[in-house]
Design an enzyme around this catalytic site. Structure first.
Site: not given
Ligand SMILES: [Zn+2]
Length: 255
Positions: A49, A218
């Site tokens: 992101h 993650e």
């Protein structure tokens, strides 16, 4: 055969000819190899992101080809209940990791250099690391899972064309990474994502399009209170980066 006197002369001549360090001092070559084990190697880092993504929905929502289907260019990423963004966490960990790897002699290629911009899109991120011919690469993320779930998951590529030659090497890197991350940070293996900490994924551009060994980590679940309390701390972000650097070095030096 060579006479004793001639041998002694030869040894003296060699000793004079070859510059050598004082007794007890390591040679330059040995110390360089020890201190810079990743010299000559390229490591790719993709901090997921970007801090400005929320400001440009038309850019972020535009479809791109992820290797199997179209998906959005990117998303804003998740955040903690307290508003600490995933984009910032990813970027901070990536920055600490970059510094550690450079210290070890690696050339580091990042897909973004600040947390203030928009993009690049996920297909472009994969291309940047492919083009750099990274010896290994890591996509750094944190999840937005169910509040009761916590822990780390490693997302691994599934063969689909471009990535066919790096499936086995990516899995090997993933195994090393999961071991180092859980050991160094104390974060448990995910109790909701994947199986035993691993989740093969065929719907992510970063894994579908990679031609270099790569996994997506993650690190934590940002929506879990226990994980969130830790991830916002710079000390934790440094530990996460340290574990990644150890995994990368371990992977590259055991090929
Ligand atoms: Zn993410």
């Amino acid at each position: 055969m060579i006479g004793t006197h001639a041998l002694a002369s030869l040894l003296t001549a060699l000793a004079l000819a070859a510059p050598h360090p004082a007794a007890g001092e390591p040679t330059a070559t040995a110390s360089a190899a020890t201190a810079r084990p990743l010299a000559g190697m390229v490591v790719g880092i993709d901090p997921g992101h970007n801090g400005g993504n929320f400001s440009d929905p038309s850019f972020i929502n535009a479809p791109v080809w992820n290797g199997r289907e179209e998906e959005a260019c990117d998303t804003t990423g998740t955040e903690t209940d307290g508003g600490y963004t995933e984009a910032l966490f990813n970027f901070n960990v990536a920055s600490y990791l970059r510094a550690l790897l450079i210290r070890e002699g690696a050339k580091v290629v990042m897909t973004r250099r600040t947390n203030e911009g928009v993009g690049p899109c996920i297909d472009r991120r994969a291309q940047i690391l492919d083009k750099a011919r990274a010896d290994v690469a890591i996509d750094i993320h944190a999840d937005g899972g169910p509040a009761g779930g916590r822990g780390v998951a490693i997302l691994t590529p599934v063969a689909g064309g471009p990535n066919d030659h790096v499936i086995a090497s990516s899995k090997r890197f993933g195994r090393i990474l999961l071991k180092r991350f859980t050991t160094v940070t104390g974060i448990p293996i995910s109790n909701y994502d994947g199986s035993g900490g691993f989740a093969p994924r065929d719907n992510l551009a970063g894994l579908n399009l990679t031609t270099v060994p790569k996994v997506l980590i993650e690190c934590v679940n940002m929506r879990n209170a226990a994980d969130a309390a830790r991830l916002v701390k710079p000390s934790f972000q440094r530990l996460a980066a340290k574990s990644m650097a150890e995994a990368i070095t371990g992977f590259l030096l055991s090929r």
